[in-house]
Structure formats: C-alpha cells, structure tokens
Design a protein around this motif. Structure first.
Motif, PDB file in Angstrom:
ATOM      1  N   ALA A   1       0.709  -1.343   0.314  1.00 19.32           N
ATOM      2  CA  ALA A   1      -0.177   0.141   0.339  1.00 19.32           C
ATOM      3  C   ALA A   1       1.002   1.762   0.128  1.00 19.32           C
ATOM      4  CB  ALA A   1      -0.954   0.023   1.252  1.00 19.32           C
ATOM      5  N   LEU A   2       2.156   1.078   0.311  1.00 15.92           N
ATOM      6  CA  LEU A   2       3.318   1.782   1.045  1.00 15.92           C
ATOM      7  C   LEU A   2       3.566   2.474  -0.935  1.00 15.92           C
ATOM      8  CD1 LEU A   2       3.781   2.030   4.613  1.00 15.92           C
ATOM      9  CD2 LEU A   2       2.630   4.277   3.536  1.00 15.92           C
ATOM     10  N   GLY A   3       4.293   1.783  -1.326  1.00 15.22           N
ATOM     11  CA  GLY A   3       4.597   1.452  -2.492  1.00 15.22           C
ATOM     12  C   GLY A   3       5.878   1.412  -2.273  1.00 15.22           C
ATOM     13  N   ASN A   4       6.924   0.899  -0.977  1.00 17.33           N
ATOM     14  CA  ASN A   4       7.759   0.959  -0.652  1.00 17.33           C
ATOM     15  C   ASN A   4       8.301  -0.692  -0.727  1.00 17.33           C
ATOM     16  OD1 ASN A   4      10.461   0.514   0.669  1.00 17.33           O
ATOM     17  ND2 ASN A   4       9.480   1.333   3.015  1.00 17.33           N
ATOM     18  N   LEU A   5       8.802  -1.353  -2.951  1.00 20.13           N
ATOM     19  CA  LEU A   5       8.615  -1.670  -2.873  1.00 20.13           C
ATOM     20  C   LEU A   5      10.158  -2.280  -2.736  1.00 20.13           C
ATOM     21  CD1 LEU A   5       8.378  -0.900  -6.652  1.00 20.13           C
ATOM     22  CD2 LEU A   5       6.619  -1.746  -4.463  1.00 20.13           C
ATOM     23  N   GLN A   6      11.441  -1.682  -2.301  1.00 15.19           N
ATOM     24  CA  GLN A   6      12.666  -2.626  -1.268  1.00 15.19           C
ATOM     25  C   GLN A   6      12.226  -3.534  -0.279  1.00 15.19           C
ATOM     26  OE1 GLN A   6      15.612   0.342  -0.264  1.00 15.19           O
ATOM     27  NE2 GLN A   6      17.029  -1.273   0.254  1.00 15.19           N
TER      28      GLN A   6
ATOM     29  N   HIS B   1      -5.600  -8.162  -3.854  1.00 12.21           N
ATOM     30  CA  HIS B   1      -6.205  -8.198  -2.784  1.00 12.21           C
ATOM     31  C   HIS B   1      -6.333  -6.897  -2.503  1.00 12.21           C
ATOM     32  CE1 HIS B   1      -9.913  -8.604   0.903  1.00 12.21           C
ATOM     33  NE2 HIS B   1      -8.631  -7.947   1.520  1.00 12.21           N
ATOM     34  N   VAL B   2      -4.608  -6.515  -2.451  1.00 11.19           N
ATOM     35  CA  VAL B   2      -4.900  -4.908  -1.959  1.00 11.19           C
ATOM     36  C   VAL B   2      -5.364  -4.464  -3.092  1.00 11.19           C
ATOM     37  CG1 VAL B   2      -2.687  -3.000  -2.604  1.00 11.19           C
ATOM     38  CG2 VAL B   2      -2.214  -5.542  -0.622  1.00 11.19           C
ATOM     39  N   TYR B   3      -6.007  -3.979  -4.331  1.00 12.74           N
ATOM     40  CA  TYR B   3      -6.034  -3.416  -5.298  1.00 12.74           C
ATOM     41  C   TYR B   3      -7.775  -2.580  -4.547  1.00 12.74           C
ATOM     42  CZ  TYR B   3      -9.298  -5.430  -8.623  1.00 12.74           C
ATOM     43  OH  TYR B   3     -11.025  -5.838  -8.645  1.00 12.74           O
TER      44      TYR B   3
ATOM     45  N   ILE C   1      -0.217  -3.705  -8.759  1.00 14.61           N
ATOM     46  CA  ILE C   1      -0.065  -4.691 -10.043  1.00 14.61           C
ATOM     47  C   ILE C   1       1.551  -3.990  -9.478  1.00 14.61           C
ATOM     48  CG2 ILE C   1       1.098  -3.869 -12.321  1.00 14.61           C
ATOM     49  CD1 ILE C   1      -2.111  -4.159 -12.716  1.00 14.61           C
ATOM     50  N   ARG C   2       1.981  -3.262  -8.522  1.00 13.70           N
ATOM     51  CA  ARG C   2       4.194  -2.952  -8.674  1.00 13.70           C
ATOM     52  C   ARG C   2       4.096  -4.403  -7.904  1.00 13.70           C
ATOM     53  NH1 ARG C   2       6.943  -2.457 -10.778  1.00 13.70           N
ATOM     54  NH2 ARG C   2       8.323  -0.468  -9.941  1.00 13.70           N
ATOM     55  N   GLY C   3       2.817  -4.618  -6.604  1.00 12.57           N
ATOM     56  CA  GLY C   3       3.215  -5.486  -5.571  1.00 12.57           C
ATOM     57  C   GLY C   3       3.439  -7.092  -6.477  1.00 12.57           C
ATOM     58  N   LEU C   4       2.375  -6.897  -7.368  1.00 12.71           N
ATOM     59  CA  LEU C   4       2.923  -8.186  -8.367  1.00 12.71           C
ATOM     60  C   LEU C   4       3.943  -8.623  -9.309  1.00 12.71           C
ATOM     61  CD1 LEU C   4      -0.633  -8.333  -9.072  1.00 12.71           C
ATOM     62  CD2 LEU C   4      -0.111 -10.535  -7.860  1.00 12.71           C
ATOM     63  N   GLN C   5       4.782  -7.407  -9.430  1.00  6.43           N
ATOM     64  CA  GLN C   5       5.994  -7.554  -9.907  1.00  6.43           C
ATOM     65  C   GLN C   5       7.109  -7.492  -9.809  1.00  6.43           C
ATOM     66  OE1 GLN C   5       4.997  -3.656 -12.039  1.00  6.43           O
ATOM     67  NE2 GLN C   5       3.859  -3.684 -14.115  1.00  6.43           N
ATOM     68  N   THR C   6       6.954  -7.341  -8.166  1.00  8.33           N
ATOM     69  CA  THR C   6       8.256  -6.892  -7.403  1.00  8.33           C
ATOM     70  C   THR C   6       8.010  -8.848  -6.699  1.00  8.33           C
ATOM     71  OG1 THR C   6       7.779  -5.352  -6.510  1.00  8.33           O
ATOM     72  CG2 THR C   6       8.829  -7.110  -5.090  1.00  8.33           C
TER      73      THR C   6
ATOM     74  N   GLU D   1      -6.887 -14.002   7.275  1.00  2.00           N
ATOM     75  CA  GLU D   1      -5.868 -13.284   6.334  1.00  2.00           C
ATOM     76  C   GLU D   1      -6.394 -12.084   5.648  1.00  2.00           C
ATOM     77  OE1 GLU D   1      -4.160 -17.725   5.508  1.00  2.00           O
ATOM     78  OE2 GLU D   1      -5.614 -17.192   5.067  1.00  2.00           O
ATOM     79  N   ARG D   2      -6.873 -12.344   5.024  1.00  3.40           N
ATOM     80  CA  ARG D   2      -8.338 -10.835   3.781  1.00  3.40           C
ATOM     81  C   ARG D   2      -7.947  -9.597   5.200  1.00  3.40           C
ATOM     82  NH1 ARG D   2      -8.985 -11.854  -1.039  1.00  3.40           N
ATOM     83  NH2 ARG D   2      -9.556 -14.059  -1.730  1.00  3.40           N
ATOM     84  N   GLU D   3      -8.522  -9.760   6.213  1.00  2.45           N
ATOM     85  CA  GLU D   3      -9.185  -8.836   6.922  1.00  2.45           C
ATOM     86  C   GLU D   3      -7.519  -8.480   7.472  1.00  2.45           C
ATOM     87  OE1 GLU D   3     -11.874  -6.712   7.840  1.00  2.45           O
ATOM     88  OE2 GLU D   3     -12.569  -8.006   6.346  1.00  2.45           O
ATOM     89  N   LEU D   4      -6.695  -9.204   7.765  1.00  6.75           N
ATOM     90  CA  LEU D   4      -5.461  -8.631   8.316  1.00  6.75           C
ATOM     91  C   LEU D   4      -4.715  -7.933   7.165  1.00  6.75           C
ATOM     92  CD1 LEU D   4      -4.536 -11.417  10.084  1.00  6.75           C
ATOM     93  CD2 LEU D   4      -5.176  -9.543  11.164  1.00  6.75           C
ATOM     94  N   VAL D   5      -4.773  -8.871   6.262  1.00  9.17           N
ATOM     95  CA  VAL D   5      -4.321  -7.629   4.442  1.00  9.17           C
ATOM     96  C   VAL D   5      -4.910  -5.784   4.741  1.00  9.17           C
ATOM     97  CG1 VAL D   5      -3.815  -7.403   2.504  1.00  9.17           C
ATOM     98  CG2 VAL D   5      -3.618  -9.539   3.944  1.00  9.17           C
ATOM     99  N   THR D   6      -5.965  -6.065   4.640  1.00  6.90           N
ATOM    100  CA  THR D   6      -7.480  -4.934   4.899  1.00  6.90           C
ATOM    101  C   THR D   6      -6.456  -4.272   5.882  1.00  6.90           C
ATOM    102  OG1 THR D   6      -8.503  -6.546   3.597  1.00  6.90           O
ATOM    103  CG2 THR D   6      -9.582  -4.589   4.630  1.00  6.90           C
ATOM    104  N   CYS D   7      -7.075  -4.416   6.890  1.00  6.84           N
ATOM    105  CA  CYS D   7      -6.325  -3.292   8.294  1.00  6.84           C
ATOM    106  C   CYS D   7      -4.885  -2.574   7.754  1.00  6.84           C
ATOM    107  CB  CYS D   7      -6.418  -4.145   9.828  1.00  6.84           C
ATOM    108  SG  CYS D   7      -8.233  -4.414   9.688  1.00  6.84           S
ATOM    109  N   ALA D   8      -4.183  -3.429   7.515  1.00  7.78           N
ATOM    110  CA  ALA D   8      -2.712  -3.178   7.120  1.00  7.78           C
ATOM    111  C   ALA D   8      -2.899  -2.412   5.989  1.00  7.78           C
ATOM    112  CB  ALA D   8      -1.581  -4.312   6.819  1.00  7.78           C
ATOM    113  N   VAL D   9      -3.575  -2.586   4.764  1.00  8.58           N
ATOM    114  CA  VAL D   9      -3.423  -1.515   3.227  1.00  8.58           C
ATOM    115  C   VAL D   9      -4.022  -0.146   4.593  1.00  8.58           C
ATOM    116  CG1 VAL D   9      -4.502  -1.254   1.811  1.00  8.58           C
ATOM    117  CG2 VAL D   9      -3.706  -3.021   2.084  1.00  8.58           C
ATOM    118  N   ILE D  10      -5.397   0.001   5.022  1.00  6.92           N
ATOM    119  CA  ILE D  10      -6.213   1.350   5.648  1.00  6.92           C
ATOM    120  C   ILE D  10      -4.848   1.797   6.042  1.00  6.92           C
ATOM    121  CG2 ILE D  10      -8.179   1.206   6.380  1.00  6.92           C
ATOM    122  CD1 ILE D  10      -9.437  -0.677   5.087  1.00  6.92           C
ATOM    123  N   ALA D  11      -4.341   1.257   7.675  1.00 10.17           N
ATOM    124  CA  ALA D  11      -3.929   2.061   7.821  1.00 10.17           C
ATOM    125  C   ALA D  11      -2.207   2.217   7.490  1.00 10.17           C
ATOM    126  CB  ALA D  11      -3.130   0.131   9.111  1.00 10.17           C
ATOM    127  N   SER D  12      -2.159   2.279   6.195  1.00 11.13           N
ATOM    128  CA  SER D  12      -0.802   2.625   5.504  1.00 11.13           C
ATOM    129  C   SER D  12      -1.171   3.729   4.473  1.00 11.13           C
ATOM    130  CB  SER D  12      -0.192   1.799   4.725  1.00 11.13           C
ATOM    131  OG  SER D  12       0.215   0.532   5.238  1.00 11.13           O
TER     132      SER D  12
END
Length: 703
Positions: A372-377, A402-404, A413-418, A500-511
């Motif tokens: 979500a933050l775009g921190n690819l490293q 799910h992030v999208y 998509i940048r996450g998937l490319q990584t 698991e989806r909710e944990l990903v969701t919360c992590a994205v929204i928190a960001s």
C-alpha cells in the motif's frame, strides 16, 4: 447402507483391510506411492530396510538417507509415525523419501502388532503401544551413523500425529514436532467421527469389555473395521475422510499389510485416550499442517489451541486440500514438504516468536502495508521472508491482488511485479518455491450481489438495510461494486481465509491517510472473527517501523477509541438493555455457570416438537457442554455472547445473529466476559431431551 456407515464410523480412519484391491505396480521395496525408489542409485536418496527389537518384538522399519550420504557426516534426522492401520510403504514412506531429498536421515517403522512388525494378537491398537513405538524409533535412529543427536525432529501423520504429540510431551529428544492432518484417535473412538456417537459410548465400552473377556477365557479375537465396501458403496459415503480413505487404502495405494481392522478389546484403551490432554507439556516448537477442506480439521484446531507452552507454534493451512489429499496429491505434498523442511532447519527465534500472530499472519500484515505504501524495497524483503517460511506463491499473489480493492491497481500490480521478479531471482539461485493451490470453483449459483451481501453480513454481524443511505444512496453503483466484486469475487476465493483477508485489509487501510472510519470498521470485523484487543495492539506493534509515524499514531488512536467504546458499553449496559420478553426465573441447577434466567415461552407437545424459551445470561455466565438429539436454533436478541462447538473455535454472537446447533454435537453458549447476552432458543424435543455434559472450564471459556 446405514449399518455399513455405522461400522465405518466405529472403525478408525485408516486402518486397512483384508479385501481385494486393485493391483499396484510391483516395487522391490513394497512401496506403493508415486515416484517411489526402485533401486539405490549412486548420488540419489537410498532406502535401507532395517529391523530392531522393542519390548521383545521385532520391529520392521526402513531408513531413508540423503543423496551422497556419508556415515561420517552430521545430518538432521526425522522419525515419522504412520496413520492408524497404515504401513511404512504408504504416505509415511512418501514423506520420508521427499524429506530425505531435503537432506534428512528419516526413519519409518510399522507399529508393533501391525504391518510387518511382530506382535499378537494381530492388529492390536493400543495408544500406549503406539507411543512406545515412537520412543523406540528415537532410540534406534540416534544410534545410526551420521545422525546429529541435537537435530532430531518428529512428524506424525493422521492418527500417528496424535501419538506423536503424546510422545513429545515427555520425550525432549525430539527438538521439533510437526503433525500432518492430525487425528485424535481416542476422541473418535469414544465420541464417533464428528462426535456422531455420543449416544452409545457406554454400550460400546460394554462390548469392548465383553470382547476382552472372550480373549482371556476362550482365546477368541474379535475385530472392528472389517467392512468390505464395493466401489458403488464407497462412492455413497458422505464424509470426505471415509470416502477418500477407502479409495486410498483399498484402491489407489493398497498394501497387503495395511488393514482397517483392529481388535475390539483395543477400545478399552482407545476410548479412554485423548490427545488433547496435558498439551501444556509440549515445550518444543510445534507445526501443525491441515487441509483447508479437511473434515477432520476440528481436531487440529482444538489441539493447537491447547498447546500453550510451545516455544513456537504455527498452524499452516494447505489451501484446497482434504484430509486424504495431503497424503499424495499435488500441489499439497510439495507445499507440505517445503514447509516442513524450513520448520525443521530454520532458526525460529529469528522471527517474532513473541507475537500473538503466526509467522504467516505476520508476513501478510507487513506485505499488505509495504504494498500500500509503495515501498518496494521493504516489500521484496518481506516477500523473501514469506517464501523462506513456506508461504506459497499463489497465497502471496492473492494477498497482493486483494490490495487493489483498497489501494488501487497501480500498487497491486507493482506488488505483483516485485513478487514475479523475486521468484525468478530465486529460481536462478536454484531455489524452487511452492506454487500452491488455486482458488476452488464457486458452487453457489446465486447472484454475485446476493452472495456478496451475505458475506458482508456474516463478517459484520449486521443485516444490510433494504433502504440505502449515505454513500450507497448517493452512488448506488459503488454499493453494487462493493457487494458484487469485493465481497463476492474476492472474499469468496479460498486461497486466503476471511481473517487473513481482513489482516491484509487492515494493514492497507492503516497505511492510507484519512481512512480511519474504514479502519475502525475492519478492526471491528477482526474482533468479530475472534481476534482480541491484545492481538490488535500486537497488529500495531508489528507495523512499528513500517508505517509512517502519523499513520501509526492514527491506527493506535482508532484502536483506543474502539477499546474505550467497549468499556463505555460495559458501564452503560444495564440501562441500555433491549428486552423483548421478561427475563423469567433464575436457573438454579448445576447445568449453568453464573447468573442465568429462563422465561419459558412454549412447551413441546404431540403436535409441535419444539420448545421455545428466552434465556438471559449475565456477563461471564454460560451453559455446560451439552447437546440436543434433535438440534437447536439460537436467535440472538441482545448483548454479546459466545457459541462454541466441541473441537471448533469459539464464535462471537451479537444481536441479530442466528446460530444453528446441529443435532448430537456438543457445544456451549453464554455471555461474553463483559456483556450480558439474551437468546431465544428453539429446541427440538422429538428425539429426546437435552443431554448435559461437563462444565466449561475457565481456560475453555477464555480461549
């Protein structure tokens, strides 16, 4: 047919049988699994048939050694306990060979009285014997040249998984313990599969006692599990476990020494045995693998929760797998082998073992935030940790997809490319990561909107209003997309479960800045799915150093608001109660703990087989364990309560929820620790009255 199915349920899962099976390809070592060794080729895994003496019985065994094995080496070693009635040439042999390919020396052995091992009467199946077998396997392998005494692991499969846990409770020579599709033999022998035989426990104990007398007086041995089903009968078995078990043991992987039958007198010991006792003695790191579709999963879930003193523990789900599929089907076997190899060799302390989340959940949280933050490293680093931990490529793909829904296509998509680039880099380094299972097909033929609406209501516990308001009224299209796409198309996919989806969701929204109302909603869903406030605090701790300071402060503020609202609700509860019926008279019998009131609304009679009552539980009050021969329906009227079936996780139930209690399934229900709970109970009486069992312990209530 009913008689036949009853015999199946009395007999244990995979003991084998004396029937005509389809011919298997001949193997010089008697192995019946695909890809089995046919000869000891230089530079490859070798198999060595061996034997040793245990309690004056000759034990038939085999040792698998890694490619280019040297007796002067220093190898990690494993002992594998086979399923009840199975033999070393079946699933335990397959896992032994595959783990030897990963560099382990592995010992498999037929249990005493079973397979090619000695012992009379044949097919005696006593837990103490199986546990002693495992201790004896450790004795033998620790003397084998090249074995590192400090790197001995234990793997138990199905019934062997239960016995492995009991052996490891006391035997600390096993440094790490894992189970695959764990089966609690004693519970099933006593209660029946899925607790289907609670009504005749005493009758079956009498039968076992009489069989023991016949053995002692006349030398007459009687057996259970002697059914000889046809292909047509096998196809009609309704449970995956038994239908696929018969296919595996009778057809696709039949072996002449493998038999479903066991002595009836063995039930005296089996029915008084239970894996889920003294699990606090497991201090070693523990990994439990289970298929997401396994109808035996309730046993793994129950035991995993009881292992409270393990220095590290992880419950790993093989997405899409049934119980038997984990024995031989791909991609499940490869997924399991990869996970096991990492577990037995990695430095577990490098992970955050003090976290209240599993390693897999920790990585999903951090991956969601970094994407979500775009921190690819950072994302690449966390993806690598996830792959090293055995998380499948498809599971990571699913998290990034799910992030999208919350952060948009570009971030996803940048996450998937990584991930794609990382997998290719690792492949070039000779690292082959597990692809994992695809999402299962959707069988529900209802409209996507209806399905999505139902899933959202299940997650929130709130019935969606017919009259739309707010953004849903202002822009109906986005409300339709929300139901049809997010909660139907995405949440229905079983590569990730709802939590698991909710944990990903919360992590994205928190960001994401400015999305605090949505974070509050999804934190609430996490609480409804069974997380505690302590775990949500741990969620924020896991993201410390990952989220920008402002975002972390916002997430902590949202959680603090939720916790304060909960406290406020506790204080104002007496004034805010919603009463439909009078609370009635206080219950004074011993079937309830705490303060409970009953208002009888309707009695069952010859024309109506149901009784109806309104029950009010004060905070902390609950029923004992019990079951209803004809089932029960619970309508949640007010407050917050708990409902739990034996062997399954506790559910939080709130006003508006409806719970169906299946017939003859032990369960309990009552108020939460901080709220009263009011229910209307509709109880079937046509098959008999409620059967009351033992009290719910404080540990069970708080779990």
């Amino acid at each position: 047919m009913k008689i036949y199915l009853a015999i199946c349920l009395i007999s244990m899962v995979f003991n084998s049988m004396d029937i005509k099976a389809q011919k298997m390809p001949l193997n010089p070592f008697g192995l019946v699994y695909e890809g089995a060794i046919t000869k000891n080729t230089p530079g490859q895994v070798h198999i060595r048939p061996v034997s040793y003496t245990l309690k004056n019985l000759k034990i038939a065994a085999a040792i698998y050694t890694p490619a280019n094995y040297s007796s002067k080496g220093n190898y990690p070693a494993l002992v594998i306990a086979h399923p009840n009635g199975g033999v070393k040439e079946q699933v335990s042999g397959l896992y032994a060979q595959r783990l030897a390919e990963q560099g382990f020396i592995v010992l498999v052995a037929d249990a005493a009285y079973q397979g090619a091992s000695e012992g009379l009467p044949r097919h005696t199946d006593i837990p103490a014997n199986r546990i002693a077998d495992i201790h004896g396997m450790a004795d033998f392998i620790l003397q084998f040249p090249g074995v590192d005494l400090n790197r001995l692991g234990l793997l138990g499969i199905c019934g062997g998984g239960g016995y492995a846990l009991k052996a490891a409770q006391g035997d600390k020579r096993f440094k790490r313990v894992a189970t695959l599709s764990m089966f609690n033999t004693g519970r099933v022998r006593r209660n029946g599969f899925q607790d289907s035989q609670l009504h005749n426990i005493q009758e079956r104990l009498v039968q076992a006692s009489e069989a023991r007398t016949r053995e002692a007086v006349r030398g007459e041995i009687s057996y259970q599990g002697t059914a000889n089903p046809t292909d047509a009968e096998i196809s009609q078995i309704t449970t995956d476990l038994y239908r696929e078990g018969y296919q595996y043991y009778y057809r696709t992987h039949a072996h002449p020494k493998s038999t479903f039958k066991y002595t009836t007198s063995s039930l005296l010991d089996l029915m008084t045995f239970d894996v889920n006792t003294q699990m606090e003695l497991i201090s070693q790191p523990l990994l439990m693998l289970v298929g997401s579709k396994a109808d035996t999963r309730y046993m793994t879930d129950e035991v995993f929760l009881s292992a409270k003193k393990a220095s590290y523990k992880e419950l790993y789900t093989l997405s899409g797998a049934t119980h038997i599929a984990t024995y031989w089907q791909e991609p499940y076997v490869t997924d399991a082998i990869k996970k096991l190899a990492v577990f037995y060799t990695s430095n577990l302390e490098k992970g955050n073992s003090s976290s209240l989340f599993t390693k897999e959940e920790q990585q999903l949280i951090r991956i969601g935030s970094a994407t979500a933050l775009g921190n690819l490293q950072v994302l690449q680093k966390e993806l690598a940790v996830a792959l090293d931990a055995g998380i499948t490529i498809r599971k990571l793909q699913e998290a990034l997809i799910h992030v999208y829904a919350y952060a948009g296509f570009p971030r996803s998509i940048r996450g998937l490319q990584t991930l794609m680039d990382l997998v290719e880099q690792r492949k070039a380094q000779g690292i082959v990561d597990t692809l994992g299972a695809e999402a299962s097909p959707i069988s529900d033929q209802g409209s996507r909107y209806t399905r999505g609406k139902r899933i959202l209501e299940q997650l929130t516990g709130v019935v969606e209003p017919t009259q739309k308001s707010g953004y849903a009224a202002f822009a109906p299209t986005i409300e339709r997309f929300l139901k049809e796409h997010l909660f139907s198309d995405l949440f229905e996919r079983d590569v990730l479960n709802a939590l698991e989806r909710e944990l990903v969701t919360c992590a994205v929204i928190a960001s994401i800045e400015g999305a605090e109302p949505m974070l509050k909603s999804h934190f609430s869903i996490c609480l409804r799915l069974g997380l505690s406030y302590e775990q949500l605090q741990d969620f924020n701790k896991l993201l410390t150093g990952y989220l920008p300071r402002k975002a972390l402060d916002s997430s902590n503020a949202v959680l603090s608001e939720l916790m304060s609202l909960s406290t406020a609700n506790i204080r104002t509860m007496p004034e805010e109660r919603f009463e439909v019926f009078n609370r009635g008279e206080r219950i004074t019998n011993n079937n309830f703990i705490g303060t409970v009131y009953l208002q009888n609304l309707m009695d069952a009679d010859s024309k109506n087989g149901n009784s109806i009552g309104s029950v009010t539980f004060e905070a902390g009050a609950r029923t004992n364990w019990h079951y209803h021969p004809a089932g029960q329906i619970i309508l949640a009227i007010d407050g917050e309560g708990y409902y739990q079936e034996k062997g399954k996780l506790k559910q939080v139930i709130k006003k508006g929820d409806v719970v169906k209690c299946p017939e003859n399934i032990p369960h309990w229900h009552g108020a939460s620790k901080t709220s009263h709970f009011v229910q209307v109970a509709i109880t079937g009486r046509e098959k008999g009255e409620t059967v009351w069992l033992e009290a719910v312990t404080e540990a069970e209530y708080k779990n």
